[in-house]
Design an enzyme around this catalytic site. Structure first.
Site, PDB file in Angstrom:
ATOM      1  N   ASP A 213      -5.223  21.775  -1.466  1.00 15.97           N
ATOM      2  CA  ASP A 213      -3.921  22.234  -1.953  1.00 15.97           C
ATOM      3  C   ASP A 213      -4.191  23.153  -3.142  1.00 15.97           C
ATOM      4  OD1 ASP A 213      -1.054  22.315  -2.361  1.00 15.97           O
ATOM      5  OD2 ASP A 213      -1.341  20.989  -4.069  1.00 15.97           O
ATOM      6  N   SER A 214      -3.124  23.804  -3.622  1.00 17.20           N
ATOM      7  CA  SER A 214      -3.283  24.648  -4.805  1.00 17.20           C
ATOM      8  C   SER A 214      -3.521  23.822  -6.069  1.00 17.20           C
ATOM      9  CB  SER A 214      -2.026  25.498  -4.986  1.00 17.20           C
ATOM     10  OG  SER A 214      -0.903  24.655  -5.122  1.00 17.20           O
TER      11      SER A 214
ATOM     12  N   TYR B 234       0.564  28.796  -6.143  1.00 15.89           N
ATOM     13  CA  TYR B 234       0.421  29.813  -5.108  1.00 15.89           C
ATOM     14  C   TYR B 234       1.793  30.370  -4.691  1.00 15.89           C
ATOM     15  CZ  TYR B 234      -4.414  28.348  -3.763  1.00 15.89           C
ATOM     16  OH  TYR B 234      -5.754  28.073  -3.719  1.00 15.89           O
ATOM     17  N   GLY B 235       2.824  29.561  -4.900  1.00 14.22           N
ATOM     18  CA  GLY B 235       4.116  29.790  -4.253  1.00 14.22           C
ATOM     19  C   GLY B 235       4.833  31.083  -4.602  1.00 14.22           C
TER      20      GLY B 235
ATOM     21  N   CYS C  14      -0.772  21.746   1.856  1.00 16.33           N
ATOM     22  CA  CYS C  14      -0.050  22.717   1.038  1.00 16.33           C
ATOM     23  C   CYS C  14       0.958  23.424   1.939  1.00 16.33           C
ATOM     24  CB  CYS C  14      -1.042  23.716   0.450  1.00 16.33           C
ATOM     25  SG  CYS C  14      -0.256  25.019  -0.508  1.00 16.33           S
TER      26      CYS C  14
ATOM     27  N   THR D  11       2.752  25.976   1.204  1.00 12.90           N
ATOM     28  CA  THR D  11       2.649  27.421   1.037  1.00 12.90           C
ATOM     29  C   THR D  11       1.528  28.005   1.897  1.00 12.90           C
ATOM     30  OG1 THR D  11       3.442  27.090  -1.210  1.00 12.90           O
ATOM     31  CG2 THR D  11       2.424  29.209  -0.738  1.00 12.90           C
TER      32      THR D  11
ATOM     33  N   GLU E  65       2.507  19.656 -12.241  1.00 12.72           N
ATOM     34  CA  GLU E  65       1.124  19.847 -12.711  1.00 12.72           C
ATOM     35  C   GLU E  65       0.964  19.366 -14.155  1.00 12.72           C
ATOM     36  OE1 GLU E  65      -1.779  21.131 -11.211  1.00 12.72           O
ATOM     37  OE2 GLU E  65      -0.716  21.056  -9.288  1.00 12.72           O
TER      38      GLU E  65
ATOM     39  N   CYS F 267       7.155  21.229  -0.007  1.00 14.58           N
ATOM     40  CA  CYS F 267       5.998  21.557  -0.833  1.00 14.58           C
ATOM     41  C   CYS F 267       5.391  20.205  -1.194  1.00 14.58           C
ATOM     42  CB  CYS F 267       6.457  22.288  -2.093  1.00 14.58           C
ATOM     43  SG  CYS F 267       5.207  22.399  -3.386  1.00 14.58           S
ATOM     44  N   THR F 268       4.080  20.095  -1.043  1.00 18.58           N
ATOM     45  CA  THR F 268       3.465  18.772  -1.229  1.00 18.58           C
ATOM     46  C   THR F 268       3.498  18.284  -2.676  1.00 18.58           C
ATOM     47  OG1 THR F 268       1.330  19.883  -1.310  1.00 18.58           O
ATOM     48  CG2 THR F 268       1.972  18.866   0.793  1.00 18.58           C
ATOM     49  N   HIS F 269       3.831  19.172  -3.602  1.00 20.28           N
ATOM     50  CA  HIS F 269       4.016  18.706  -4.978  1.00 20.28           C
ATOM     51  C   HIS F 269       5.285  17.854  -5.112  1.00 20.28           C
ATOM     52  CE1 HIS F 269       0.979  21.643  -6.194  1.00 20.28           C
ATOM     53  NE2 HIS F 269       1.051  21.206  -7.442  1.00 20.28           N
TER      54      HIS F 269
HETATM   55  N1  DGL Z   1       1.727  22.223  -3.090  1.00 22.44           N
HETATM   56  C1  DGL Z   1       2.022  23.499  -2.625  1.00 22.44           C
HETATM   57  C2  DGL Z   1       2.913  23.576  -1.441  1.00 22.44           C
HETATM   58  O1  DGL Z   1       2.918  22.609  -0.705  1.00 22.44           O
HETATM   59  C3  DGL Z   1       1.888  24.701  -3.461  1.00 22.44           C
HETATM   60  C4  DGL Z   1       2.672  24.820  -4.699  1.00 22.44           C
HETATM   61  C5  DGL Z   1       2.280  26.102  -5.372  1.00 22.44           C
HETATM   62  O2  DGL Z   1       1.083  26.273  -5.595  1.00 22.44           O
HETATM   63  O3  DGL Z   1       3.167  26.919  -5.660  1.00 22.44           O
HETATM   64  O4  DGL Z   1       3.586  24.536  -1.210  1.00 22.44           O
END
Ligand code: DGL
Length: 270
Positions: A10-11, A42-43, A73, A75, A152, A186-188
């Site tokens: 993931d990012s 990354y988004g 991730c 994204t 984060e 988004c996995t966050h």
């Molecule tokens: N965890 C990520 C996702 O599932 C990326 C979040 C990011 O880096 O913007 O999209």
């Protein structure tokens, strides 16, 4: 039977939602996690940049003898998964299809909300996948970019005024649409499940994309007779920036101490 590890990336911290589910579902599997903490988020980036980063993440993981990869991730899944899958022979699972399947099974009024990064919402991939499964599905997407840096930075707990204020503002329009299912695309975001659940209320089912992908991977490994059976699995963590902050949040979130300290690597070399 295949005792080789599964690679997960993931990012940043978001993929830990998949790690947590994998540890619960398949405790005998060994996991190698990479979080690109030096370049998160990354988004908000272009598809080309995300693909470039994702390729490097995958190249790093491929320095291990893996049996499968979970792209934890949203994204990367929405922008790069088909390309990455063509570039490797490894079985690879992303988060979109598994989450959409779960959402389809959960919804009663066919009004599904999606919260994700800007890149994922812009891609339209979640919406396309849901409509392919059922053309009557109505999908309401909302980009929630501020969630990622807040997660984060560990702002994931109930009572935190900053995250609660941001969440209320982001989620109001989805509440107004009368959705009964919300994909945390988004996995966050599953790290914010308590806060999001409080705001959306008990009648809205939350779909955890990391957990959905972990379940799908288990099914795939079962079908291919690739589950680890005798081993006692563990997890190794790699990041591209300071390991200490990552470890602190990871331990709280995973609810277990780390057997190996998180290690920092130079992702630019891959
Ligand atoms: N965890 C990520 C996702 O599932 C990326 C979040 C990011 O880096 O913007 O999209």
């Amino acid at each position: 039977m295949d005792e080789r590890p599964i690679g997960v990336f993931d990012s940043g911290l978001g993929g830990l939602t998949a790690i947590k589910a994998l540890r619960q579902l398949m405790p005998e599997e060994s996991l190698i996690y990479f979080g690109d903490t030096a370049r998160v988020p990354y988004g908000g980036r272009s598809p080309e940049t995300i693909l470039k980063f994702a390729r490097q993440d995958l190249h790093f993981l491929q320095t291990f003898d893996l049996k499968a990869v979970l792209v934890a991730c949203g994204t990367v899944t929405t922008t790069s998964l088909p390309i990455l899958a063509r570039e490797t022979n490894l079985p690879m699972i992303g988060v979109v299809e598994p989450s959409c399947k779960r959402a389809m099974a959960a919804t009663r009024n066919k009004r599904i909300g999606l919260i994700a990064t800007r890149a994922s919402v812009r891609s339209g991939v979640y919406e396309k996948t849901l409509k392919q499964m059922d053309p009557e599905m109505e999908v309401f997407g909302k980009a929630c970019p501020l969630f990622v840096p807040l997660v984060e930075n560990g702002r994931i707990h109930r009572g935190d005024v900053v995250i609660e204020t941001v969440a209320r503002e982001y989620l109001q329009e989805l509440k107004d649409e009368g959705i009964d299912t919300l994909i945390l695309g988004c996995t966050h975001f599953p790290l914010l499940k308590d806060i999001i659940g409080d705001i959306m209320g008990p009648r809205v089912t939350l779909i955890d994309s990391g957990e959905a992908a972990a379940e799908e991977l288990k099914q795939l490994l079962e079908e291919c007779f690739m589950l680890a059976e005798d081993a006692e699995g563990d997890a190794q963590f790699y990041v591209s920036d300071q390991a200490a902050d990552f470890e602190q949040i990871a331990e709280v979130f995973l609810g277990e101490g780390m057997t190996h300290a998180a290690r920092r690597i130079d992702i630019g070399q891959y």
